[in-house]
Design an enzyme around this catalytic site. Structure first.
Site, PDB file in Angstrom:
ATOM      1  N   LYS A   1       0.847  -1.214   0.000  1.00  0.00           N
ATOM      2  CA  LYS A   1       0.000   0.000   0.000  1.00  0.00           C
ATOM      3  C   LYS A   1       0.872   1.249   0.000  1.00  0.00           C
ATOM      4  CE  LYS A   1      -3.696  -2.502   0.196  1.00  0.00           C
ATOM      5  NZ  LYS A   1      -4.438  -2.694  -1.074  1.00  0.00           N
ATOM      6  N   ARG A   2       2.105   1.096  -0.424  1.00  0.00           N
ATOM      7  CA  ARG A   2       3.067   2.211  -0.509  1.00  0.00           C
ATOM      8  C   ARG A   2       3.207   2.918   0.837  1.00  0.00           C
ATOM      9  NH1 ARG A   2       3.177  -0.989  -4.153  1.00  0.00           N
ATOM     10  NH2 ARG A   2       3.162  -0.418  -6.369  1.00  0.00           N
TER      11      ARG A   2
ATOM     12  N   ALA B   1       3.115   7.069   1.191  1.00  0.00           N
ATOM     13  CA  ALA B   1       2.132   7.703   0.296  1.00  0.00           C
ATOM     14  C   ALA B   1       1.118   8.558   1.039  1.00  0.00           C
ATOM     15  CB  ALA B   1       1.411   6.625  -0.518  1.00  0.00           C
TER      16      ALA B   1
ATOM     17  N   LEU C   1      -1.784   9.844   3.832  1.00  0.00           N
ATOM     18  CA  LEU C   1      -3.049   9.336   4.378  1.00  0.00           C
ATOM     19  C   LEU C   1      -3.549   8.146   3.562  1.00  0.00           C
ATOM     20  CD1 LEU C   1      -5.629   9.841   6.220  1.00  0.00           C
ATOM     21  CD2 LEU C   1      -6.499  11.214   4.306  1.00  0.00           C
TER      22      LEU C   1
ATOM     23  N   LEU D   1      -5.892   6.763   1.639  1.00  0.00           N
ATOM     24  CA  LEU D   1      -7.048   7.352   0.950  1.00  0.00           C
ATOM     25  C   LEU D   1      -8.175   6.344   0.784  1.00  0.00           C
ATOM     26  CD1 LEU D   1      -5.052   9.259  -1.826  1.00  0.00           C
ATOM     27  CD2 LEU D   1      -6.155  10.280   0.179  1.00  0.00           C
TER      28      LEU D   1
ATOM     29  N   GLY E   1       0.765  13.132   3.781  1.00  0.00           N
ATOM     30  CA  GLY E   1       1.072  12.756   5.161  1.00  0.00           C
ATOM     31  C   GLY E   1       2.426  12.087   5.309  1.00  0.00           C
TER      32      GLY E   1
ATOM     33  N   GLU F   1       4.554  14.841   5.999  1.00  0.00           N
ATOM     34  CA  GLU F   1       4.307  15.291   7.384  1.00  0.00           C
ATOM     35  C   GLU F   1       5.088  14.418   8.364  1.00  0.00           C
ATOM     36  OE1 GLU F   1      -0.116  15.214   7.059  1.00  0.00           O
ATOM     37  OE2 GLU F   1       0.034  17.347   7.533  1.00  0.00           O
TER      38      GLU F   1
ATOM     39  N   GLU G   1      -2.514  17.114  -1.602  1.00  0.00           N
ATOM     40  CA  GLU G   1      -3.826  17.287  -0.959  1.00  0.00           C
ATOM     41  C   GLU G   1      -4.797  18.072  -1.835  1.00  0.00           C
ATOM     42  OE1 GLU G   1      -0.998  17.285   0.635  1.00  0.00           O
ATOM     43  OE2 GLU G   1      -1.215  16.414   2.637  1.00  0.00           O
TER      44      GLU G   1
ATOM     45  N   ARG H   1      -6.492  16.132  -4.393  1.00  0.00           N
ATOM     46  CA  ARG H   1      -7.406  15.091  -3.869  1.00  0.00           C
ATOM     47  C   ARG H   1      -8.638  15.695  -3.202  1.00  0.00           C
ATOM     48  NH1 ARG H   1      -4.670  11.494  -6.605  1.00  0.00           N
ATOM     49  NH2 ARG H   1      -2.629  10.940  -5.791  1.00  0.00           N
TER      50      ARG H   1
ATOM     51  N   GLY I   1      -3.446  17.487   7.522  1.00  0.00           N
ATOM     52  CA  GLY I   1      -4.011  17.299   8.860  1.00  0.00           C
ATOM     53  C   GLY I   1      -3.018  16.699   9.835  1.00  0.00           C
TER      54      GLY I   1
HETATM   55  C1  1HE Z   1      -2.656   3.688  -1.401  1.00  0.00           C
HETATM   56  C2  1HE Z   1      -2.132   4.994  -1.285  1.00  0.00           C
HETATM   57  C3  1HE Z   1      -2.743   5.866  -0.355  1.00  0.00           C
HETATM   58  C4  1HE Z   1      -0.999   3.951  -2.781  1.00  0.00           C
HETATM   59  N1  1HE Z   1      -3.784   5.378   0.345  1.00  0.00           N
HETATM   60  N2  1HE Z   1      -3.672   3.267  -0.675  1.00  0.00           N
HETATM   61  N3  1HE Z   1      -1.543  10.685  -0.863  1.00  0.00           N
HETATM   62  C5  1HE Z   1      -1.525  10.713  -2.202  1.00  0.00           C
HETATM   63  O1  1HE Z   1      -2.272  11.435  -2.833  1.00  0.00           O
HETATM   64  C6  1HE Z   1      -0.584   9.762  -2.884  1.00  0.00           C
HETATM   65  C7  1HE Z   1      -1.375   8.612  -3.470  1.00  0.00           C
HETATM   66  N4  1HE Z   1      -0.528   7.560  -4.041  1.00  0.00           N
HETATM   67  C8  1HE Z   1       0.145   7.720  -5.201  1.00  0.00           C
HETATM   68  O2  1HE Z   1       0.198   8.786  -5.811  1.00  0.00           O
HETATM   69  C9  1HE Z   1       0.865   6.510  -5.713  1.00  0.00           C
HETATM   70  O3  1HE Z   1       0.229   5.369  -5.195  1.00  0.00           O
HETATM   71  C10 1HE Z   1       2.367   6.445  -5.337  1.00  0.00           C
HETATM   72  C11 1HE Z   1       3.124   7.524  -6.107  1.00  0.00           C
HETATM   73  C12 1HE Z   1       2.601   6.624  -3.853  1.00  0.00           C
HETATM   74  C13 1HE Z   1       2.925   5.056  -5.736  1.00  0.00           C
HETATM   75  O4  1HE Z   1       2.608   4.784  -7.087  1.00  0.00           O
HETATM   76  P1  1HE Z   1       2.677   3.272  -7.611  1.00  0.00           P
HETATM   77  O5  1HE Z   1       2.404   3.310  -9.089  1.00  0.00           O
HETATM   78  O6  1HE Z   1       3.975   2.669  -7.168  1.00  0.00           O
HETATM   79  O7  1HE Z   1       1.543   2.464  -6.813  1.00  0.00           O
HETATM   80  P2  1HE Z   1      -0.050   2.421  -7.063  1.00  0.00           P
HETATM   81  O8  1HE Z   1      -0.330   1.428  -8.184  1.00  0.00           O
HETATM   82  O9  1HE Z   1      -0.618   3.771  -7.231  1.00  0.00           O
HETATM   83  O10 1HE Z   1      -0.561   1.851  -5.690  1.00  0.00           O
HETATM   84  C14 1HE Z   1      -0.190   0.550  -5.263  1.00  0.00           C
HETATM   85  C15 1HE Z   1      -1.125   0.171  -4.142  1.00  0.00           C
HETATM   86  O11 1HE Z   1      -0.934   1.072  -3.056  1.00  0.00           O
HETATM   87  C16 1HE Z   1      -2.595   0.298  -4.525  1.00  0.00           C
HETATM   88  O12 1HE Z   1      -3.311  -0.661  -3.770  1.00  0.00           O
HETATM   89  P3  1HE Z   1      -3.932  -1.990  -4.462  1.00  0.00           P
HETATM   90  O13 1HE Z   1      -4.649  -2.662  -3.329  1.00  0.00           O
HETATM   91  O14 1HE Z   1      -4.803  -1.505  -5.572  1.00  0.00           O
HETATM   92  O15 1HE Z   1      -2.735  -2.765  -4.957  1.00  0.00           O
HETATM   93  C17 1HE Z   1      -2.962   1.671  -4.041  1.00  0.00           C
HETATM   94  O16 1HE Z   1      -4.333   1.839  -3.794  1.00  0.00           O
HETATM   95  C18 1HE Z   1      -2.166   1.718  -2.741  1.00  0.00           C
HETATM   96  N5  1HE Z   1      -1.915   3.082  -2.329  1.00  0.00           N
HETATM   97  N6  1HE Z   1      -1.122   5.123  -2.148  1.00  0.00           N
HETATM   98  C19 1HE Z   1      -4.216   4.128   0.193  1.00  0.00           C
HETATM   99  N7  1HE Z   1      -2.324   7.099  -0.134  1.00  0.00           N
HETATM  100  C20 1HE Z   1      -3.693  13.768   7.817  1.00  0.00           C
HETATM  101  S1  1HE Z   1      -4.149  14.394   6.357  1.00  0.00           S
HETATM  102  C21 1HE Z   1      -2.969  13.880   5.214  1.00  0.00           C
HETATM  103  C22 1HE Z   1      -3.493  14.123   3.835  1.00  0.00           C
HETATM  104  C23 1HE Z   1      -2.745  13.365   2.811  1.00  0.00           C
HETATM  105  O17 1HE Z   1      -1.827  12.618   3.077  1.00  0.00           O
HETATM  106  S2  1HE Z   1      -3.285  13.625   1.202  1.00  0.00           S
HETATM  107  C24 1HE Z   1      -2.109  12.792   0.230  1.00  0.00           C
HETATM  108  C25 1HE Z   1      -2.487  11.367  -0.018  1.00  0.00           C
END
Ligand code: 1HE
Length: 267
Positions: free
Chosen positions: A31-32, A69, A71, A73, A118, A121, A141, A144, A149
């Site tokens: 889940k990265r 990666a 929060l 999501l 996060g 963070e 953020e 999305r 937070g």
């Molecule tokens: C996840 C998450 C996640 C991956 N929550 N499951 N964060 C983001 O906006 C970043 C979101 N993630 C990405 O942009 C990409 O996943 C990555 C650049 C980190 C990695 O890319 P990649 O191509 O290596 O992996 P993927 O194919 O996108 O994801 C692989 C798996 O990880 C997949 O799960 P699967 O069950 O389908 O295999 C994804 O769903 C899972 N995964 N990132 C949940 N973030 C306190 S407030 C804080 C606010 C924030 O942090 S907002 C920023 C959120």
């Protein structure tokens, strides 16, 4: 009081070596290393326990190809949280990251791949950040429909400044390589962030624990104070640290000329 070996960890691991250096790993690579609510609880447990377990320094690293990666999501989507539920969740994130930053144990983050949302963070609560060539930083953020937070408005703004943070959040700007170092997101850019983080942890662990406690809690606290109050707190801290029995031996070594001198780096 919990001991390290008593911690029930599912999404993280912790090991402790003979020199008192703990290695904490995020362990959800599939889940990265996204931070679900349970992982945050584990980080609280870990960073509450480390300072009282005789740990002299900590390397924070991750399994897989990405540091974190942010929060979870997917969990956030499926839980469909109410405002007050998410506010309480944010308090747990703050608890975890405050325990890291103010706990008094040097935490060195070994970064790679995505350090986003996060995940940034989390990294910004460490005392030293080490990046490699593949490390990249972003605050997605805005894209999305979310907001920070987990303390980014405090710590990331502190590292890079308000204007750069707002740009990152509004436009999705990504920082990497030398540019990330130049803006303050990490202090080291190396080929192997884990071995460099361990080298730095070993260097920090050679200091007196009470000095490290002050360095890794007082400076952060003092940033929250007025200059006058910070000066007041500084002399109190220095009074305790600078008269500790453990420093007498180091001072004696300087006085008898057996202690190494501070020299410039070799060219
Ligand atoms: C996840 C998450 C996640 C991956 N929550 N499951 N964060 C983001 O906006 C970043 C979101 N993630 C990405 O942009 C990409 O996943 C990555 C650049 C980190 C990695 O890319 P990649 O191509 O290596 O992996 P993927 O194919 O996108 O994801 C692989 C798996 O990880 C997949 O799960 P699967 O069950 O389908 O295999 C994804 O769903 C899972 N995964 N990132 C949940 N973030 C306190 S407030 C804080 C606010 C924030 O942090 S907002 C920023 C959120």
């Amino acid at each position: 009081m919990k001991r390290i070996e008593d911690l029930a960890l599912e999404h993280t691991t912790i090991t402790l070596d003979a020199d008192g250096i703990a290695t904490v790993s995020l362990n959800r690579p599939d889940k990265r290393n996204a931070l679900n609510a349970d992982t945050i609880e584990e980080l609280i447990d870990i960073f509450v326990t480390l300072p009282r377990a005789g740990v002299r320094a900590c390397v924070l690293r991750a399994e897989g190809t990405h540091f974190c990666a942010g929060l979870d999501l997917v969990e956030h989507h499926s839980e469909d949280r109410r405002p007050e539920t998410f506010m309480h969740l944010c308090l747990r994130w703050h608890e975890a990251f405050n325990k890291m930053e103010y706990g008094g144990v040097p935490v060195i983050a070994a970064l790679k791949g995505a350090v986003v949302g996060g995940g940034l963070e989390l990294a910004s609560a460490a005392h030293i950040r080490v990046a490699d060539a593949g490390t990249y930083f972003a605050l997605p953020e805005g894209q999305r429909g979310l907001f920070t937070g987990g303390g980014a408005t405090i710590r990331v703004a502190d590292l890079v400044g308000k204007a750069r943070m707002i740009d990152m959040m509004l436009t999705g700007r990504v920082y990497q390589g030398q540019e990330a170092i130049a803006v303050g997101l990490a202090q080291y850019l190396v080929d192997d962030s884990e071995s460099k983080a361990m080298e730095l942890a070993r260097a920090a662990a050679r200091n007196e624990p009470l000095s490290n406690f002050a360095i890794c809690s007082a400076i952060s606290h003092m940033q929250n104070m007025s200059a006058l109050d910070a000066a007041y707190a500084e002399w109190g801290g220095a009074g305790i640290v600078n008269t500790q029995p453990a420093c007498r031996q180091r001072l004696a070594a300087f006085a008898d000329k057996s202690a190494p001198r501070v020299r410039p780096n070799e060219a």
